[in-house]
Enzyme design. Structure first.
Site, mmCIF file in Angstrom:
data_model
loop_
_atom_site.group_PDB
_atom_site.id
_atom_site.type_symbol
_atom_site.label_atom_id
_atom_site.label_comp_id
_atom_site.label_asym_id
_atom_site.label_seq_id
_atom_site.Cartn_x
_atom_site.Cartn_y
_atom_site.Cartn_z
ATOM 1 N N ARG A 1 1.445 -1.623 -0.822
ATOM 2 C CA ARG A 1 1.993 -2.749 -1.511
ATOM 3 C C ARG A 1 3.494 -1.742 -1.830
ATOM 4 O O ARG A 1 4.177 -2.802 -1.568
ATOM 5 C CB ARG A 1 1.363 -2.687 -3.013
ATOM 6 C CG ARG A 1 0.027 -3.506 -2.782
ATOM 7 C CD ARG A 1 -0.792 -3.209 -4.068
ATOM 8 N NE ARG A 1 -1.230 -2.236 -4.487
ATOM 9 C CZ ARG A 1 -1.381 -1.802 -6.088
ATOM 10 N NH1 ARG A 1 -1.550 -3.423 -6.742
ATOM 11 N NH2 ARG A 1 -1.461 -0.643 -6.257
ATOM 12 N N ASN B 1 -3.548 -5.948 -4.218
ATOM 13 C CA ASN B 1 -5.048 -5.736 -3.072
ATOM 14 C C ASN B 1 -6.063 -6.817 -4.017
ATOM 15 O O ASN B 1 -6.313 -7.492 -4.620
ATOM 16 C CB ASN B 1 -5.531 -4.279 -4.100
ATOM 17 C CG ASN B 1 -4.304 -2.552 -4.320
ATOM 18 O OD1 ASN B 1 -4.154 -3.282 -2.792
ATOM 19 N ND2 ASN B 1 -4.501 -2.173 -5.307
#
Lengths: 399, 673
Positions: free
Chosen positions: B547, B565
């Site tokens: 990320r 996520n």
């Protein structure tokens, strides 16, 4: 099997390497419909009824023109094919891909999966190279090392008969500790569950299952024709598997019926492979007429796609034969009529040009025999030479 | 006329004697040996003139310290460039070593602020390696009183392919064509970070996304686009598309098949034949018969590998065959064919239409009377970096390039005269460093007709990049010799979409539209120039910094949105912004940071969120769990410390727990054999 270890099949009285059978079959089917044909290297066949080049239908290694370039490339990428099968909800054997760099992770995965496992090449000709019955981490590592090995012939896409004309060229390689040429470190292999059971191989074209056979333990030879006794649901799964790859007009799909399963329910089958090539050689060993069935089905399908109607089946054909690009045209001109005669073909040489490497001749005989003769001549198996093109058309171009 | 000696003139003369201007500086890095026995070296060179004689100073240092190879930080190199560039404006005092030392040390000191701290010892040492080489070169330059041997030049002539970084200042002039500078492309910054083998596919995927289609990307450049209306799917991989068939590629990638086929439909092709490497003598005899010049090339080649053109006699053919055998395809069959005169064109045909035409020139550099061939090559390669198609196709320093230089009596260190064009390849292949010019508007209609005829001779070829040799593209085919030399079934998009000069053609758009028409998919009237897309990324993408990595890329591309996520092995992102940037990030998402192994990335169009920045959204439950775990760990630490202070109680071990091996774990899971 000949002295080089390459398997052979007898067709029309000729011993033909089994890898040529797909191309041979569409060739035979086209000639039996009295089509004009032009053969080009790497089993490219153009066929039709009109034009300077007969090209209404075409095939490469028996793969029809309707199979798009990306589709045949997808089918040669096993990792991708598995991902597409998953998205199409087709049951498949458990497996994952690993590179040489992640070999420890591959061992952990194999431990988790449970031995035995099978290791398959991630990308390559169908059927991909595979090592079955791996029973330990050491054996898995050894199998990895073996499948990583690159052959010098990999970098000869033009002359290596085992590489499809549309395959991706694999030029990159590195060296292992022993100095062997091996695939780059990032190349991936598939670690898969080695499913015990009987393998069903099915040929699907245009969304329909044309033939199915049961394979022997080696998964290389058909032993029983199963075309008419497959459960309907399994047939649907096999067709769905073929359609999972977008743009693939025909496919041979392999599925295993789990040995420990006590029924023939769909959930007891797992798909283990999809090939863009028909692999007709494995069908003909199960039933003597299945090879012709597949050849005819391929021609019929591609003719339908092209809007070309098939004429009646003919037993004998006779027309001019132009052979081009020979290294030793004079020698071939002497030998070829004898070889042809031995197989029931009448072949008269009218002209041989040793500078250009061309022969003009006239040939007549059974479609199957002429197809085999030309395929072997193009592949360099008939005489000590190979042709770059053979035109067998009713109207020879005027000079 | 007698020149008057004024006091001003005398001062000037004195200044010339006392000061030495720096005319040119170079910084060169040589790679270390493959076996690492010799470390990477940095060479600095300062060139100037004194009393009409060229004076050089050279310095060198090894990237090696305490038995370790040093990694060179990008900024260390940049600092070196800055110091050397600063020297160009200086009058170097002669005969005063203290003043010279003070000058160079002052310049080095001015850039030292950007150096890492001494804590990062290897990086710090690498900076000093660069400075050491520069300092040595400068002081040698100051003290040189006569021309010295060009040590760096000798090294470059012998080991130029070993050079990994190269800087010269002042730089040679930017490449131009008839005074026109090379094209600049707005999407270049988005394409530059993408994997180089997937640009063609990316351009097609970008068109699909702009037309509102969804796309799922898989490893190795493969992706499947889905039309939301008909749910039809189309697969692509690199330049392989549904617009060509496997049969078409089998014909096009085998030159002998292409020639035989085109010859039958009266498309002009060069005379030639195929030979195996065992037939070398026969190939030479054949070339003698058809007459020189000839071309030697692999029968199933790609990217110009192993191609030697314009072979003028038997000796050159023997050399060419030797070169061919050493090429990557050197064990394969090869073609000997007549060398046809004319310029090299790539004509792009889609269906029955010529949509682009690019004339390609062999790799070359143009002299300016100051810079060496090596300077000019390096500078031209830098200019190619700004072109999305050519950035991954630099002029390659190869044996065949050196062969071309040798034919022209040149070396890497030769200084070509102003305006002198130095040919670096004998085939006009962009992959070998060639230049491209788009000229479709000027192409004579008869050449277009011939191109379409050639492509239509190959069954299943809906798109083709056709290579043709033409003497004059504005004249009809019957007034000149026009020859088709190759058909490419891969989507050869980049050369026409990103020509170095001329009007770029929207080949990817035309190509994608034709692919959809072929599949009976109807497209919207217009494309979207801004996109709002949901990215669903699967694979090993959690716990690997994915990320943060995606955020950095999104910010770099100027995109907004968020990433979070999604389950154990998934990441979900929403990105908005310029369509070119969004499509590029979608492709880049398939690569991920070092430890990530994405297995698929699905891009779907969604409504806009209109965020002003790009954020990472954390799972609140997970954040709470992590905090709790941290509290537990610190409590345990406190307890352990307390226990240690009090002494270990009898029977209690402080040894770390022993972890099970894989085999033991597996045995336990599987139970007894």
């Amino acid at each position: 099997m000949n002295s080089t270890g390459e398997p052979y099949v007898e067709v029309a009285g000729f011993q033909v390497p089994s890898r040529l059978i797909d191309g041979y079959q569409v060739h035979r089917a086209a000639l039996s419909r009295d089509f004009d044909v032009l053969s080009l290297p790497r089993q490219v066949l153009l066929a039709g009824t009109s034009g300077a080049v007969p090209a209404e239908v075409s095939f490469a290694h028996g793969v029809p023109e309707a199979s798009g370039l990306s589709a045949v490339t997808f089918a040669q990428d096993r990792r991708l094919a598995r991902a597409l099968l998953e998205r199409a909800a087709v049951p498949k054997s458990a497996g994952a891909s690993f590179s040489w760099r992640s070999i420890s992770r591959a061992r952990r995965y194999a431990n988790k999966l449970g031995y035995p496992v099978v290791l398959r090449e991630g990308v390559g000709e169908n059927p991909v190279r595979a090592i079955h019955h791996i029973n330990s981490g050491e054996e898995l590592r050894a199998a990895f090392a073996e499948l990583r090995r690159r052959d010098k012939a990999d970098r000869t896409p033009g002359s290596n008969p085992h590489i499809a004309g549309y395959a991706t060229t694999r030029l990159t390689f590195t060296h292992d500790e022993e100095g062997n040429e091996v695939a780059p470190l990032r190349s991936r292999m598939m670690v898969e569950e080695d499913v015990p059971g009987s393998t069903i191989r099915a040929f699907v074209v245009g969304g329909e299952l044309v033939a199915a056979v049961e394979l022997d333990e080696t998964q290389a030879t058909g032993v029983k024709d199963r075309t008419n006794d497959l459960p309907t649901e399994l047939t649907q799964v096999l067709v769905r598997a073929a359609e999972a790859i977008p743009g693939l007009a025909c496919a041979t799909v392999d599925a295993i019926h789990r040995r420990d399963a006590d029924s023939t329910q769909v959930q007891d089958f797992v798909v283990i492979g999809i090939s863009e090539r028909p692999r007709i050689e494995t069908y003909l060993t199960a039933s003597t007429d299945l090879d012709d069935v597949l050849g005819d089905a391929l021609l019929g399908f591609q003719a339908l796609e092209a809007g070309l109607s098939l004429g009646p089946v003919v037993d004998t054909i006779a027309r001019p034969l132009e052979i081009e690009g020979l290294r030793h045209a004079d020698k071939v001109a002497d030998e070829l009529p004898q070889v042809a005669k031995a197989h029931g073909i009448t072949l008269e040489v009218h002209r041989a040009d040793s500078v250009a490497g061309d022969i003009d001749a006239w040939a007549s005989g059974a479609p199957a025999a002429i197809a085999a003769l030309v395929e072997l001549l193009m592949a360099g198996y008939l005489v000590d030479d190979k042709a770059a093109a053979v035109n067998f058309s009713k109207e020879a171009p005027s000079d | 006329m007698t020149e008057l000696h004024t006091s001003e003139n005398s001062v000037a003369e004195d200044t010339t004697k006392l000061n030495r201007p720096v005319a040119l500086v170079r910084l060169v890095r040589f790679r270390r040996n493959d076996d690492k026995s010799q470390p990477s070296r940095i060479y600095a060179q300062v060139v100037g003139s004194h009393l009409d004689k060229e004076v050089r100073g050279i310095g060198q240092a090894e990237l090696f310290q305490n038995g370790e190879h040093l990694i060179l930080p990008a900024n260390a190199w940049k600092c070196g460039e800055t110091v050397l560039e600063a020297l160009l404006s200086k009058q170097v005092p002669l005969g005063d070593i203290r003043q010279s030392t003070s000058l160079i040390d002052g310049l080095i000191h001015s850039v030292e602020s950007s150096m890492p701290t001494e804590d990062d010892e290897p990086a710090h040492a690498a900076y000093h390696v660069v400075f050491r080489a520069i300092r040595e070169a400068f002081l040698a330059f100051c003290t040189a009183d006569s021309p010295v041997e060009d040590e760096l030049g000798a090294l470059l002539d012998g080991k130029m392919p070993k050079v990994s970084r190269y800087f010269v200042s002042p730089p040679p002039p930017a490449p131009t064509y008839n005074g026109t500078p090379a094209n600049v492309f707005s999407d270049a910054p988005y394409i530059e970070p993408l994997p180089k083998d997937g640009t063609k596919g990316h351009l097609l995927e970008r068109e699909a996304l702009k037309y509102g289609m969804a796309s799922t990307r898989y490893p190795n450049g493969a992706f499947v686009v889905t039309d939301s209306q008909s749910q039809q799917r189309m697969g692509f991989k690199w330049g392989r598309s549904p617009l060509a068939s496997g049969v078409a590629l089998s014909i096009c990638s085998y030159k002998e098949a292409t020639r035989r086929l085109l010859n039958r439909v009266d498309v002009p092709v060069p005379n030639g034949r195929v030979f195996s490497i065992a037939d070398e003598a026969q190939a030479i005899q054949y070339a003698d018969r058809i007459g020189y010049p000839v071309v030697c090339k692999p029968v199933a080649g790609l990217r110009g590998i192993g191609v030697v053109a314009n072979i003028k006699n038997r000796n050159e053919l023997e050399d060419a065959l030797r070169l061919y055998k050493h090429s990557e395809l050197g064990a394969d069959d090869f073609v000997i064919e007549e060398h046809v005169p004319g310029e090299d064109y790539r004509i792009v045909v889609i269906g029955d239409r010529v949509v682009a035409s690019v004339v390609r020139a062999p790799a070359s550099v143009t002299g300016d009377g100051l810079h060496t061939v090596a300077d000019l090559i390096e500078h031209k390669n830098q200019a190619r970096q700004a072109n999305p198609h050519l950035s991954s196709r630099p002029i390659k320093l190869s044996e065949s390039l050196e062969y071309q230089l040798e034919l022209a009596g040149l070396k890497y260190t030769s200084v070509p005269a102003r305006g002198q064009v130095v040919l670096l390849a004998n085939s006009a292949n962009l992959s070998q460093g060639g230049d491209s010019f788009e000229i479709a508007d000027e192409l004579h209609p008869s050449i277009k007709e011939l191109s379409v005829k050639a492509v239509q001779a190959v069954p299943g070829l809906g798109f083709c990049g056709l290579d043709m040799l033409i003497e004059d593209h504005t004249k009809p085919v019957w007034e000149q010799r026009v020859t088709v030399i190759e058909l490419n079934a891969h989507a050869a998009i980049g050369s026409a979409q990103y020509p170095m000069w001329g009007t770029p053609a929207p080949v990817a758009k035309d190509f994608f539209e034709a692919t959809c028409a072929n599949a009976d998919i109807s497209l919207p009237v217009a494309q979207s120039e801004r996109l709002s897309v949901e990215l669903s990324i699967r694979g090993r993408v959690t716990g690997v910094g994915y990320r943060q990595w995606l955020k950095r890329k999104a910010v770099r591309f100027g995109l907004t949105g968020f990433v979070r996520n999604h389950g154990k092995s998934g990441v979900l992102a929403h990105i908005e912004g310029d369509a070119d940037a969004v499509a590029a990030l979608g492709y880049l998402a398939m690569t991920g940071p070092h430890r990530a192994v994405p297995t698929s990335v699905t891009m779907r169009h969604v409504g806009g969120l209109h965020r002003s920045a790009f954020e990472i959204i954390s799972d609140p439950f997970k954040v709470r769990a992590v905090r709790k775990a941290k509290r537990v760990v610190s409590r345990m630490r406190r307890k352990v410390r307390k226990t240690l202070r009090l002494g270990t109680p009898r029977g209690m071990s402080l040894a770390l727990p022993r972890f099970r091996t894989d085999e033991e774990s597996s045995r336990q899971r599987l139970g007894p054999a």
